[in-house]
Write an enzyme that holds these catalytic residues in place. Structure first.
Site, PDB file in Angstrom:
ATOM      1  N   ASN A 139       0.863  -1.183   0.000  1.00 51.32           N
ATOM      2  CA  ASN A 139       0.000   0.000   0.000  1.00 51.32           C
ATOM      3  C   ASN A 139       0.903   1.237   0.000  1.00 51.32           C
ATOM      4  O   ASN A 139       1.422   1.615   1.036  1.00 51.32           O
ATOM      5  CB  ASN A 139      -0.903  -0.027   1.243  1.00 51.32           C
ATOM      6  CG  ASN A 139      -1.751   1.227   1.360  1.00 51.32           C
ATOM      7  OD1 ASN A 139      -1.817   2.021   0.430  1.00 51.32           O
ATOM      8  ND2 ASN A 139      -2.388   1.405   2.515  1.00 51.32           N
ATOM      9  N   LYS A 166       0.100   4.265  -0.457  1.00 54.68           N
ATOM     10  CA  LYS A 166      -0.540   5.500   0.020  1.00 54.68           C
ATOM     11  C   LYS A 166      -0.198   6.649  -0.930  1.00 54.68           C
ATOM     12  O   LYS A 166      -0.061   6.425  -2.128  1.00 54.68           O
ATOM     13  CB  LYS A 166      -0.117   5.794   1.457  1.00 54.68           C
ATOM     14  CG  LYS A 166      -0.273   4.560   2.349  1.00 54.68           C
ATOM     15  CD  LYS A 166      -0.155   4.836   3.799  1.00 54.68           C
ATOM     16  CE  LYS A 166      -0.294   3.519   4.541  1.00 54.68           C
ATOM     17  NZ  LYS A 166      -0.469   3.678   5.955  1.00 54.68           N
ATOM     18  N   HIS A 217     -10.079   1.415   4.245  1.00 57.17           N
ATOM     19  CA  HIS A 217      -8.835   1.692   4.984  1.00 57.17           C
ATOM     20  C   HIS A 217      -9.106   2.720   6.085  1.00 57.17           C
ATOM     21  O   HIS A 217      -9.858   3.679   5.875  1.00 57.17           O
ATOM     22  CB  HIS A 217      -7.749   2.204   4.031  1.00 57.17           C
ATOM     23  CG  HIS A 217      -6.396   2.194   4.668  1.00 57.17           C
ATOM     24  ND1 HIS A 217      -6.014   3.142   5.591  1.00 57.17           N
ATOM     25  CD2 HIS A 217      -5.358   1.329   4.563  1.00 57.17           C
ATOM     26  CE1 HIS A 217      -4.780   2.860   6.019  1.00 57.17           C
ATOM     27  NE2 HIS A 217      -4.370   1.764   5.404  1.00 57.17           N
ATOM     28  N   GLU A 220      -7.468   5.113   7.180  1.00 60.87           N
ATOM     29  CA  GLU A 220      -7.147   6.511   6.860  1.00 60.87           C
ATOM     30  C   GLU A 220      -8.310   7.173   6.126  1.00 60.87           C
ATOM     31  O   GLU A 220      -8.442   8.397   6.153  1.00 60.87           O
ATOM     32  CB  GLU A 220      -5.833   6.571   6.053  1.00 60.87           C
ATOM     33  CG  GLU A 220      -4.625   6.406   6.971  1.00 60.87           C
ATOM     34  CD  GLU A 220      -3.381   5.858   6.300  1.00 60.87           C
ATOM     35  OE1 GLU A 220      -3.293   5.838   5.067  1.00 60.87           O
ATOM     36  OE2 GLU A 220      -2.468   5.433   7.051  1.00 60.87           O
ATOM     37  N   GLU A 231      -6.362  -4.557  10.252  1.00 59.73           N
ATOM     38  CA  GLU A 231      -5.347  -3.548  10.567  1.00 59.73           C
ATOM     39  C   GLU A 231      -5.776  -2.747  11.794  1.00 59.73           C
ATOM     40  O   GLU A 231      -6.634  -1.853  11.678  1.00 59.73           O
ATOM     41  CB  GLU A 231      -5.184  -2.566   9.395  1.00 59.73           C
ATOM     42  CG  GLU A 231      -4.732  -3.194   8.109  1.00 59.73           C
ATOM     43  CD  GLU A 231      -4.090  -2.151   7.173  1.00 59.73           C
ATOM     44  OE1 GLU A 231      -2.935  -2.346   6.806  1.00 59.73           O
ATOM     45  OE2 GLU A 231      -4.751  -1.149   6.842  1.00 59.73           O
ATOM     46  N   GLY A 251       1.594   2.557  10.915  1.00 57.72           N
ATOM     47  CA  GLY A 251       2.630   3.586  10.856  1.00 57.72           C
ATOM     48  C   GLY A 251       3.267   3.950  12.187  1.00 57.72           C
ATOM     49  O   GLY A 251       4.009   4.922  12.280  1.00 57.72           O
ATOM     50  N   SER A 263       2.297  -1.673  10.544  1.00 57.17           N
ATOM     51  CA  SER A 263       3.713  -1.678  10.941  1.00 57.17           C
ATOM     52  C   SER A 263       4.441  -2.992  10.671  1.00 57.17           C
ATOM     53  O   SER A 263       5.360  -3.346  11.413  1.00 57.17           O
ATOM     54  CB  SER A 263       3.857  -1.308  12.421  1.00 57.17           C
ATOM     55  OG  SER A 263       3.523   0.041  12.615  1.00 57.17           O
TER      56      SER A 263
HETATM   57  P1  PGA Z   1       2.102   0.600   7.675  1.00 56.84           P
HETATM   58  O1  PGA Z   1       0.725   0.811   6.888  1.00 56.84           O
HETATM   59  O2  PGA Z   1       2.689  -0.698   7.228  1.00 56.84           O
HETATM   60  O3  PGA Z   1       2.953   1.793   7.278  1.00 56.84           O
HETATM   61  O4  PGA Z   1       1.787   0.595   9.129  1.00 56.84           O
HETATM   62  C1  PGA Z   1      -0.151  -0.256   6.659  1.00 56.84           C
HETATM   63  C2  PGA Z   1      -1.400   0.239   5.991  1.00 56.84           C
HETATM   64  O5  PGA Z   1      -1.835   1.372   6.243  1.00 56.84           O
HETATM   65  O6  PGA Z   1      -2.004  -0.483   5.182  1.00 56.84           O
END
Ligand code: PGA
Length: 241
Positions: A6, A8, A94, A96, A163, A169, A202
């Site tokens: 991903n 982003k 997601h 976010e 998640e 993150g 993460s």
């Molecule tokens: P990350 O993001 O691995 O940077 O924690 C995962 C995600 O948002 O899908």
């Protein structure tokens, strides 16, 4: 196993040159032990899928509008338009996007529209830290699953990505026992349907040895670490041995 990158809001045309390493690595996948899927920003779907031609790496999008048809929706892109430029998958739900107002009901409409377009869906669910501390994780996940997949009978093209919001993150991950229990809970919600369940949040080269031992995890949704081809390959290699 699935390894979904991903990206982003990351990457431009020049960044695509870093993918050569991953393409080379993907050629070692003779026994089909892993499926790599890159989900870049929409601007890179077309050039990326061209680069991945003649490889077994696939491309997906990170979100879409819920309308199957064209419409007056400035700045939006629907699932058919994504498919048209080479996407085979789309990430939906997601955190976010949930955090900026995407509701379970809207996610449900997006999933239905993406199914109609023939995309496969990576459906994200997860609790916040406050919810976990209040012991509401299962209740939240149950509700996200029920509402997000409402009146969708055939889930064969839906992959579930668990998640925890607080893990994305931050470098923090759940303890093994808690993660095992939560994955089992998610699995139990589907009974015989048995969808593929991924973990995200993460995932990195240091914690992958622990994460890969958790039962019932069929792969990983990887944000930050997937932007670095060396780290991404390292995670895959460690997972499949
Ligand atoms: P990350 O993001 O691995 O940077 O924690 C995962 C995600 O948002 O899908």
């Amino acid at each position: 196993m699935y390894f979904i990158a991903n990206w982003k809001m990351f990457g431009d045309l020049r960044t695509l040159n870093t993918l050569d390493k991953v393409i080379k690595f993907s050629k070692t996948n003779k026994k089909n032990k892993f499926q790599i899927i890159y989900c870049p920003p929409n601007t890179l779907i077309r050039p990326m899928s061209r680069r991945f031609k003649k490889t077994n790496i696939e491309v997906g999008a990170q979100n879409c509008h819920d309308s199957y048809d064209y419409g007056a929706f400035t700045g939006q892109v629907n699932s058919r338009m994504l498919k048209n430029v080479g996407a085979k998958y789309v990430i939906l739900g997601h955190s976010e996007n949930r955090q900026i107002g995407e509701t379970d009901n809207l996610i449900n409409l997006k999933i239905k529209s993406a199914i109609k377009s023939g995309l496969k869906i990576i459906f994200c669910i997860g609790e916040t830290l406050k919810e976990r501390r209040a012991k509401k994780t299962n209740q939240i996940l149950k509700s996200q699953i029920e509402k997000g997949l409402k009146s969708i009978k055939n889930i064969s093209n839906i992959i579930i990505a668990y998640e925890p919001v607080w893990s994305i993150g931050t470098g923090e991950i759940l303890k093994e026992v808690a993660l095992t229990e939560t994955i089992l809970f998610i699995k139990s919600r589907f009974k015989k349907k048995n969808p593929k369940i991924l973990y995200g949040g993460s995932v990195n080269t240091n914690n992958i040895d622990k994460l890969k031992k958790i039962p019932n995890i069929y792969g990983f949704l990887i944000g930050g670490a997937s932007q670095n081809p060396k780290k991404f390959i390292d995670i895959i290699q460690k997972s499949i041995i």
